[in-house]
Design a protein around this motif. Sequence first.
Motif, PDB file in Angstrom:
ATOM      1  N   ASN A   5       0.756  -1.041   0.225  1.00 42.44           N
ATOM      2  CA  ASN A   5       0.098  -0.045  -0.182  1.00 42.44           C
ATOM      3  C   ASN A   5       1.008   1.376  -0.069  1.00 42.44           C
ATOM      4  O   ASN A   5       1.952   1.535   0.859  1.00 42.44           O
ATOM      5  CB  ASN A   5      -0.915  -0.034   1.166  1.00 42.44           C
ATOM      6  N   LEU A   6       0.379   2.066  -0.847  1.00 41.63           N
ATOM      7  CA  LEU A   6       1.162   3.440  -0.951  1.00 41.63           C
ATOM      8  C   LEU A   6       0.247   4.569  -1.143  1.00 41.63           C
ATOM      9  O   LEU A   6      -0.774   4.382  -1.794  1.00 41.63           O
ATOM     10  CB  LEU A   6       2.253   3.518  -2.018  1.00 41.63           C
ATOM     11  N   ALA A   7       0.594   5.697  -0.638  1.00 39.04           N
ATOM     12  CA  ALA A   7      -0.188   6.974  -0.671  1.00 39.04           C
ATOM     13  C   ALA A   7       0.922   8.104  -1.343  1.00 39.04           C
ATOM     14  O   ALA A   7       2.041   8.163  -0.945  1.00 39.04           O
ATOM     15  CB  ALA A   7      -0.668   7.615   0.342  1.00 39.04           C
ATOM     16  N   ILE A   8       0.312   8.621  -2.493  1.00 38.92           N
ATOM     17  CA  ILE A   8       1.061   9.423  -3.170  1.00 38.92           C
ATOM     18  C   ILE A   8       0.427  10.801  -3.341  1.00 38.92           C
ATOM     19  O   ILE A   8      -0.713  10.779  -3.918  1.00 38.92           O
ATOM     20  CB  ILE A   8       1.501   9.133  -4.598  1.00 38.92           C
ATOM     21  N   GLY A   9       0.998  11.867  -3.114  1.00 42.85           N
ATOM     22  CA  GLY A   9       0.257  13.288  -3.220  1.00 42.85           C
ATOM     23  C   GLY A   9       0.773  13.897  -4.535  1.00 42.85           C
ATOM     24  O   GLY A   9       1.662  13.521  -5.213  1.00 42.85           O
ATOM     25  N   PHE A  10      -0.419  14.541  -4.970  1.00 45.45           N
ATOM     26  CA  PHE A  10      -0.348  15.265  -6.391  1.00 45.45           C
ATOM     27  C   PHE A  10      -1.048  16.499  -6.001  1.00 45.45           C
ATOM     28  O   PHE A  10      -1.856  16.797  -5.298  1.00 45.45           O
ATOM     29  CB  PHE A  10      -0.536  14.559  -7.321  1.00 45.45           C
ATOM     30  N   ALA A  11      -0.985  17.494  -7.288  1.00 45.95           N
ATOM     31  CA  ALA A  11      -1.798  18.829  -7.182  1.00 45.95           C
ATOM     32  C   ALA A  11      -2.686  18.667  -8.293  1.00 45.95           C
ATOM     33  O   ALA A  11      -2.252  18.040  -9.224  1.00 45.95           O
ATOM     34  CB  ALA A  11      -0.685  19.845  -7.199  1.00 45.95           C
ATOM     35  N   ARG A  12      -3.469  19.684  -8.432  1.00 48.22           N
ATOM     36  CA  ARG A  12      -4.385  19.970  -9.451  1.00 48.22           C
ATOM     37  C   ARG A  12      -3.576  20.725 -10.820  1.00 48.22           C
ATOM     38  O   ARG A  12      -3.736  22.028 -10.829  1.00 48.22           O
ATOM     39  CB  ARG A  12      -5.645  20.655  -9.191  1.00 48.22           C
ATOM     40  N   LEU A  13      -2.852  19.753 -11.473  1.00 48.20           N
ATOM     41  CA  LEU A  13      -1.936  20.328 -12.607  1.00 48.20           C
ATOM     42  C   LEU A  13      -1.751  19.536 -13.584  1.00 48.20           C
ATOM     43  O   LEU A  13      -1.934  18.402 -13.353  1.00 48.20           O
ATOM     44  CB  LEU A  13      -0.711  20.615 -11.919  1.00 48.20           C
ATOM     45  N   SER A  14      -1.848  19.674 -14.830  1.00 49.03           N
ATOM     46  CA  SER A  14      -1.573  18.872 -15.837  1.00 49.03           C
ATOM     47  C   SER A  14      -0.515  17.961 -15.835  1.00 49.03           C
ATOM     48  O   SER A  14      -0.850  16.764 -16.367  1.00 49.03           O
ATOM     49  CB  SER A  14      -1.525  19.556 -17.245  1.00 49.03           C
ATOM     50  N   ASP A  15       0.612  18.349 -15.175  1.00 48.66           N
ATOM     51  CA  ASP A  15       1.742  17.469 -14.914  1.00 48.66           C
ATOM     52  C   ASP A  15       1.471  16.311 -13.954  1.00 48.66           C
ATOM     53  O   ASP A  15       2.543  15.579 -13.639  1.00 48.66           O
ATOM     54  CB  ASP A  15       2.957  18.063 -15.017  1.00 48.66           C
ATOM     55  N   CYS A  16       0.278  16.131 -13.527  1.00 45.34           N
ATOM     56  CA  CYS A  16      -0.082  14.751 -12.882  1.00 45.34           C
ATOM     57  C   CYS A  16      -0.427  13.732 -13.867  1.00 45.34           C
ATOM     58  O   CYS A  16      -0.689  12.654 -13.372  1.00 45.34           O
ATOM     59  CB  CYS A  16      -1.001  15.088 -11.683  1.00 45.34           C
ATOM     60  N   ALA A  17      -0.032  14.064 -14.883  1.00 39.16           N
ATOM     61  CA  ALA A  17      -0.397  13.015 -16.036  1.00 39.16           C
ATOM     62  C   ALA A  17       0.062  11.710 -15.807  1.00 39.16           C
ATOM     63  O   ALA A  17      -0.626  10.565 -16.014  1.00 39.16           O
ATOM     64  CB  ALA A  17      -0.292  13.432 -17.470  1.00 39.16           C
ATOM     65  N   VAL A  18       1.383  11.455 -15.495  1.00 45.33           N
ATOM     66  CA  VAL A  18       2.079  10.193 -15.616  1.00 45.33           C
ATOM     67  C   VAL A  18       1.230   9.357 -14.144  1.00 45.33           C
ATOM     68  O   VAL A  18       1.234   8.287 -14.317  1.00 45.33           O
ATOM     69  CB  VAL A  18       3.601  10.505 -15.331  1.00 45.33           C
ATOM     70  N   LEU A  19       1.258  10.245 -13.227  1.00 46.59           N
ATOM     71  CA  LEU A  19       0.622   9.391 -12.132  1.00 46.59           C
ATOM     72  C   LEU A  19      -0.804   8.986 -12.373  1.00 46.59           C
ATOM     73  O   LEU A  19      -1.275   7.822 -12.031  1.00 46.59           O
ATOM     74  CB  LEU A  19       0.576  10.296 -11.015  1.00 46.59           C
ATOM     75  N   THR A  20      -1.636   9.551 -12.969  1.00 46.72           N
ATOM     76  CA  THR A  20      -2.902   9.351 -13.340  1.00 46.72           C
ATOM     77  C   THR A  20      -2.997   8.338 -14.364  1.00 46.72           C
ATOM     78  O   THR A  20      -3.606   7.310 -14.127  1.00 46.72           O
ATOM     79  CB  THR A  20      -3.538  10.657 -13.991  1.00 46.72           C
ATOM     80  N   VAL A  21      -2.162   8.149 -15.115  1.00 49.10           N
ATOM     81  CA  VAL A  21      -2.143   7.317 -16.345  1.00 49.10           C
ATOM     82  C   VAL A  21      -1.720   5.863 -15.417  1.00 49.10           C
ATOM     83  O   VAL A  21      -2.107   4.777 -15.850  1.00 49.10           O
ATOM     84  CB  VAL A  21      -1.166   7.704 -17.411  1.00 49.10           C
TER      85      VAL A  21
END
Length: 426
Positions: A5-21
Amino acid sequence: MNQHNLAIGFARLSDCAVLTVAKERGLFEKYNLNVTLKRYKSWAAMRDGLANKVIDAANMLAPMVVASAAGISPYPEIFTSSFAFNLNGNAITVSNALFQSMQHISPDTMLRRPLSAHGLKHVVDVRKATGQPKLVFAHVYHYSMHAYILKYWLASAGIDPDQDVELVVIPPSQMVDSLRAGQIDGYCVGEPWNNTAVLAGLGHTLITSSEIWSGHIEKVLAVRHSWANQHEDIHLALIKALLEAAVWVDSPNNRLTAAQMIASAEYVDAPLDEIVSSLTGKNRQTGGNLRQDMPDFNVFHRYAANFPWISQAKWILTQMVRWGQLTDDVEFDAAASSAFQPEIYRKAAAELNIAAPTINEKVEGAQEHAWVLKEATQPIAMGANQFIDGRVFNPAEINSYLNGFSNSSASRASEASKTDIEVQLN
């Protein structure tokens, strides 16, 4: 086999694309990882979450990791990174009123591309001469490429970012509302928050960060040193999942699909037409009016984009010195090598048969055109790498590079020190 189990933080920005994909295409599960993505509103909150073990990793501003390694953040020597998410991806946008002032006062300079800040310098000078308040510009965090790129662009035209304008910090998703409310005159931020202002008729994008420094590092996968040491296999698996996602996102054929993924409410939560140009690089505004295709506006894998270049960590350190955040006696080699650890990236790339650089540093700003990196496990096609003012950063000659800047907090401190000495002698 149990998943980690892992939790990873991100922000509302287009360059969260790699995480999202990686999440949407099941790449985390492929590497036996059960990842929860946690969205943060501000960079400081994400930093605190990572430092205090609320999350295990973060899609973090590269300079935040470098600042930690240099010992100047609230969490000294806590963070490190072995994976870069993307190159470029930011832009500078100003209000309609400021844009019209620049056109009125300096029409000729507004026709040049890329757009320099000389037109803005004329506006700043007129406001100073007539007793008007300083212009207010926002960036997202003191230790961010947004801050350094904005200052670099301003200073390249003779604007002292510490003296001639007021700089404030605002979370990315609040930039447009702050511009609409008249609280700021402009900002440097990632997407979609430049395009949102343009489409809403609130402002004009003057220049993209890739026109100020083509090929600059942006976000990195930040982890705690202690976590990386305790979970080497999980860290390696995470980087492999992200590397596979980065390869997929960077294909032009997949960019529109990636834009559709990140537009959803759980990620960037913005209309697709505000996001799509940052992912596809098509129909980007620059120069205030011109729209053109910029395929390298966001680079997610090409040009060794995921490799954490220690030379780029050193460039960030030079800007910290330049703007008075660090003294020039900082241990550049030690801090940069603590911030970015490329060996783990190389191991992940080798297991995926992906080419990786065999060197840790390169000269930044010396490539006008596309070129080939031969110091790699396989030759790597690289993109242009240039600064808007034509300077070249050789990581082996840091002092001479820093001495070449006349407009900096460090140079002002030096001049002030000289004045103090002269006063004492007299």
